[in-house]
Design a protein around this motif. Structure first.
Motif, PDB file in Angstrom:
ATOM      1  N   GLU A 145       5.535 -16.205  10.955  1.00 55.35           N
ATOM      2  CA  GLU A 145       6.753 -15.841  10.229  1.00 55.35           C
ATOM      3  C   GLU A 145       7.987 -16.537  10.785  1.00 55.35           C
ATOM      4  OE1 GLU A 145       9.201 -11.780   8.896  1.00 55.35           O
ATOM      5  OE2 GLU A 145       7.364 -11.650  10.126  1.00 55.35           O
ATOM      6  N   TYR A 146       7.998 -16.779  12.097  1.00 51.34           N
ATOM      7  CA  TYR A 146       9.201 -17.325  12.726  1.00 51.34           C
ATOM      8  C   TYR A 146       8.997 -18.721  13.318  1.00 51.34           C
ATOM      9  CZ  TYR A 146      10.539 -12.441  12.326  1.00 51.34           C
ATOM     10  OH  TYR A 146      10.809 -11.185  11.836  1.00 51.34           O
ATOM     11  N   GLY A 147       7.896 -19.361  12.991  1.00 51.55           N
ATOM     12  CA  GLY A 147       7.657 -20.700  13.525  1.00 51.55           C
ATOM     13  C   GLY A 147       6.222 -20.842  13.993  1.00 51.55           C
ATOM     14  N   LEU A 148       5.983 -21.780  14.900  1.00 50.49           N
ATOM     15  CA  LEU A 148       4.644 -22.002  15.426  1.00 50.49           C
ATOM     16  C   LEU A 148       4.357 -21.007  16.548  1.00 50.49           C
ATOM     17  CD1 LEU A 148       4.418 -25.915  15.536  1.00 50.49           C
ATOM     18  CD2 LEU A 148       3.176 -24.371  14.004  1.00 50.49           C
ATOM     19  N   ASP A 149       3.273 -20.276  16.389  1.00 50.35           N
ATOM     20  CA  ASP A 149       2.870 -19.280  17.382  1.00 50.35           C
ATOM     21  C   ASP A 149       1.670 -19.794  18.169  1.00 50.35           C
ATOM     22  OD1 ASP A 149       4.790 -17.504  16.405  1.00 50.35           O
ATOM     23  OD2 ASP A 149       3.400 -16.693  14.911  1.00 50.35           O
ATOM     24  N   TRP A 150       1.738 -19.679  19.485  1.00 48.78           N
ATOM     25  CA  TRP A 150       0.615 -20.060  20.330  1.00 48.78           C
ATOM     26  C   TRP A 150      -0.536 -19.086  20.129  1.00 48.78           C
ATOM     27  CZ3 TRP A 150      -1.413 -17.450  24.758  1.00 48.78           C
ATOM     28  CH2 TRP A 150      -2.383 -18.189  25.459  1.00 48.78           C
ATOM     29  N   VAL A 151      -1.771 -19.617  20.096  1.00 50.53           N
ATOM     30  CA  VAL A 151      -2.952 -18.802  19.827  1.00 50.53           C
ATOM     31  C   VAL A 151      -3.845 -18.774  21.063  1.00 50.53           C
ATOM     32  CG1 VAL A 151      -4.999 -18.520  18.390  1.00 50.53           C
ATOM     33  CG2 VAL A 151      -2.885 -19.410  17.381  1.00 50.53           C
ATOM     34  N   ASP A 152      -4.212 -17.587  21.498  1.00 49.01           N
ATOM     35  CA  ASP A 152      -5.176 -17.406  22.581  1.00 49.01           C
ATOM     36  C   ASP A 152      -6.535 -17.176  21.932  1.00 49.01           C
ATOM     37  OD1 ASP A 152      -6.537 -16.922  24.878  1.00 49.01           O
ATOM     38  OD2 ASP A 152      -5.555 -15.014  25.355  1.00 49.01           O
ATOM     39  N   PHE A 153      -7.415 -18.181  21.977  1.00 44.95           N
ATOM     40  CA  PHE A 153      -8.629 -18.126  21.166  1.00 44.95           C
ATOM     41  C   PHE A 153      -9.924 -18.105  21.960  1.00 44.95           C
ATOM     42  CE2 PHE A 153      -7.692 -22.549  21.938  1.00 44.95           C
ATOM     43  CZ  PHE A 153      -8.924 -23.107  22.211  1.00 44.95           C
ATOM     44  N   GLY A 154      -9.903 -18.213  23.259  1.00 49.89           N
ATOM     45  CA  GLY A 154     -11.150 -18.226  24.015  1.00 49.89           C
ATOM     46  C   GLY A 154     -11.729 -19.625  24.098  1.00 49.89           C
ATOM     47  N   GLN A 155     -13.010 -19.798  23.706  1.00 51.96           N
ATOM     48  CA  GLN A 155     -13.678 -21.095  23.858  1.00 51.96           C
ATOM     49  C   GLN A 155     -13.975 -21.797  22.532  1.00 51.96           C
ATOM     50  OE1 GLN A 155     -17.077 -20.055  26.368  1.00 51.96           O
ATOM     51  NE2 GLN A 155     -15.980 -20.854  28.143  1.00 51.96           N
ATOM     52  N   THR A 156     -13.930 -21.083  21.430  1.00 58.01           N
ATOM     53  CA  THR A 156     -14.159 -21.715  20.128  1.00 58.01           C
ATOM     54  C   THR A 156     -13.057 -21.303  19.160  1.00 58.01           C
ATOM     55  OG1 THR A 156     -15.596 -19.917  19.346  1.00 58.01           O
ATOM     56  CG2 THR A 156     -16.664 -21.796  20.431  1.00 58.01           C
ATOM     57  N   TRP A 157     -12.778 -22.214  18.244  1.00 59.08           N
ATOM     58  CA  TRP A 157     -11.714 -21.966  17.269  1.00 59.08           C
ATOM     59  C   TRP A 157     -12.042 -22.719  15.992  1.00 59.08           C
ATOM     60  CZ3 TRP A 157      -7.721 -19.060  16.034  1.00 59.08           C
ATOM     61  CH2 TRP A 157      -6.798 -19.529  15.084  1.00 59.08           C
ATOM     62  N   VAL A 158     -11.790 -22.080  14.849  1.00 65.90           N
ATOM     63  CA  VAL A 158     -11.995 -22.704  13.543  1.00 65.90           C
ATOM     64  C   VAL A 158     -10.635 -22.930  12.897  1.00 65.90           C
ATOM     65  CG1 VAL A 158     -13.027 -22.500  11.253  1.00 65.90           C
ATOM     66  CG2 VAL A 158     -14.252 -21.620  13.254  1.00 65.90           C
ATOM     67  N   SER A 159     -10.374 -24.166  12.511  1.00 63.38           N
ATOM     68  CA  SER A 159      -9.113 -24.499  11.855  1.00 63.38           C
ATOM     69  C   SER A 159      -9.039 -23.829  10.491  1.00 63.38           C
ATOM     70  CB  SER A 159      -8.996 -26.017  11.685  1.00 63.38           C
ATOM     71  OG  SER A 159      -8.024 -26.347  10.709  1.00 63.38           O
ATOM     72  N   PRO A 160      -8.013 -23.024  10.238  1.00 63.62           N
ATOM     73  CA  PRO A 160      -7.895 -22.395   8.916  1.00 63.62           C
ATOM     74  C   PRO A 160      -7.780 -23.405   7.780  1.00 63.62           C
ATOM     75  CG  PRO A 160      -6.467 -21.298  10.504  1.00 63.62           C
ATOM     76  CD  PRO A 160      -6.973 -22.545  11.169  1.00 63.62           C
ATOM     77  N   ARG A 161      -7.085 -24.497   8.018  1.00 65.23           N
ATOM     78  CA  ARG A 161      -6.874 -25.492   6.973  1.00 65.23           C
ATOM     79  C   ARG A 161      -8.061 -26.440   6.804  1.00 65.23           C
ATOM     80  NH1 ARG A 161      -3.439 -25.589   2.639  1.00 65.23           N
ATOM     81  NH2 ARG A 161      -1.357 -24.875   3.199  1.00 65.23           N
ATOM     82  N   LEU A 162      -8.621 -26.916   7.903  1.00 62.00           N
ATOM     83  CA  LEU A 162      -9.648 -27.953   7.843  1.00 62.00           C
ATOM     84  C   LEU A 162     -11.064 -27.388   7.898  1.00 62.00           C
ATOM     85  CD1 LEU A 162      -8.021 -30.507  10.318  1.00 62.00           C
ATOM     86  CD2 LEU A 162      -7.650 -30.274   7.850  1.00 62.00           C
ATOM     87  N   GLN A 163     -11.203 -26.158   8.385  1.00 60.97           N
ATOM     88  CA  GLN A 163     -12.503 -25.504   8.531  1.00 60.97           C
ATOM     89  C   GLN A 163     -13.426 -26.228   9.509  1.00 60.97           C
ATOM     90  OE1 GLN A 163     -13.539 -22.336   7.104  1.00 60.97           O
ATOM     91  NE2 GLN A 163     -11.297 -22.408   7.138  1.00 60.97           N
ATOM     92  N   ILE A 164     -12.855 -27.025  10.410  1.00 62.14           N
ATOM     93  CA  ILE A 164     -13.649 -27.621  11.480  1.00 62.14           C
ATOM     94  C   ILE A 164     -13.601 -26.694  12.687  1.00 62.14           C
ATOM     95  CG2 ILE A 164     -13.231 -29.964  10.659  1.00 62.14           C
ATOM     96  CD1 ILE A 164     -11.212 -30.299  12.954  1.00 62.14           C
ATOM     97  N   THR A 165     -14.631 -26.776  13.527  1.00 59.92           N
ATOM     98  CA  THR A 165     -14.726 -25.911  14.702  1.00 59.92           C
ATOM     99  C   THR A 165     -14.466 -26.714  15.969  1.00 59.92           C
ATOM    100  OG1 THR A 165     -16.321 -24.447  13.625  1.00 59.92           O
ATOM    101  CG2 THR A 165     -16.238 -24.397  16.028  1.00 59.92           C
ATOM    102  N   PHE A 166     -13.656 -26.150  16.852  1.00 54.89           N
ATOM    103  CA  PHE A 166     -13.408 -26.714  18.176  1.00 54.89           C
ATOM    104  C   PHE A 166     -14.186 -25.873  19.191  1.00 54.89           C
ATOM    105  CE2 PHE A 166      -9.746 -27.430  15.534  1.00 54.89           C
ATOM    106  CZ  PHE A 166      -9.270 -28.686  15.851  1.00 54.89           C
ATOM    107  N   ASP A 167     -14.845 -26.539  20.126  1.00 56.31           N
ATOM    108  CA  ASP A 167     -15.614 -25.833  21.153  1.00 56.31           C
ATOM    109  C   ASP A 167     -15.290 -26.455  22.508  1.00 56.31           C
ATOM    110  OD1 ASP A 167     -17.503 -24.780  22.914  1.00 56.31           O
ATOM    111  OD2 ASP A 167     -19.098 -24.761  21.420  1.00 56.31           O
TER     112      ASP A 167
END
Length: 249
Positions: A145-167
């Motif tokens: 809502e107020y800009g870019l927020d840092w995300v604490d995601f652990g070891q894997t993350w899926v891009s909401p826009r691209l649907q690719i997974t980071f590990d």
């Protein structure tokens, strides 16, 4: 007589395509940029309205050639593919890149990365990824809502826009397509293509060998007194196929 002084038209603003700096600072940095950019090209190859670029100047404000950055990789959804000397946002339906990647290199400073974060936040990036291979650290920001927020995601993350997974659970990051297939280097892609070609050639050779065996078996069985139906039953062929082979002998 009244003289008229014509005012000179404002000169056209020049938007540089390069800052004469190298795209990458070492081989690893370059390979990671190419890995991300190349695999995203493959992922969106069939979508004409996804623009992907590497090390391309992005100018967000018309008339100002000082405010700019060249992300290592950027993705603009709903923008057509095609060559660009730079990404001038006012020529792109005022659409900023949706996703930006930065790969940390030894030349990057904390102050520089802070300025980039501020730039991407101010000018509308939705997803921002920074990867530091020295400590296998991936940092993720998502627009809130107020800009870019840092995300604490652990070891894997899926891009909401691209649907690719980071590990980042291993020694180095891995990226995966939406179907779970890993991102590959150009060398790995060529090796896969060569292996597939070799498999296709082997399958073709096997099919040719099988056809030759059938062509040899049909006349032998016919010469033994079997009729065409019996030969077909023995070899798994139709009567028409047996007749075609017999006629070509």
């Amino acid at each position: 007589m009244v003289s008229q002084i014509e005012s000179s038209a404002p000169s056209e603003i020049f938007y540089p395509e390069s800052d004469d700096q190298p795209m990458a600072n070492n081989t690893e940095h370059f390979e990671m940029i190419v890995l991300v950019k190349g695999n995203l090209d493959i992922l969106f190859a069939d979508d004409p309205n996804v623009f992907i670029a590497g090390d391309l100047f992005w100018y967000p404000i018309q008339g100002n050639n000082k405010i700019k950055y060249a992300p290592d990789v950027m993705v603009a959804l709903s923008r057509p593919k095609g060559r660009r000397s730079s990404y001038k946002q006012w020529e792109e339906g005022n659409q900023p890149p949706h996703v930006v990647f930065e790969i940390i290199s030894p030349a990057n400073t904390i102050a520089e990365m802070d300025r980039k974060l501020l730039f991407y936040e101010r000018h509308g990036v939705e997803e921002y990824y920074i990867y530091d291979s020295a400590n296998n650290q991936l940092r993720v920001w998502l627009r809130g809502e107020y800009g870019l927020d840092w995300v604490d995601f652990g070891q894997t993350w899926v891009s909401p826009r691209l649907q690719i997974t980071f590990d980042v659970s291993g020694e180095h990051w891995q990226l995966f397509y939406p179907d779970g297939q890993p991102f590959v280097t150009f060398g790995e892609l060529m090796a896969q293509a060569q292996a597939a070609q070799q498999q296709a050639q082997a399958a073709q050779q096997q099919a040719q060998a099988a056809q030759q065996r059938l062509q040899q078996a049909v006349p032998r069985l016919l010469s033994m007194g079997l009729n065409r139906e019996q030969v077909g039953d023995a070899l798994g062929l139709s009567v028409e196929e047996v007749e075609a082979i017999a006629l070509n002998l």
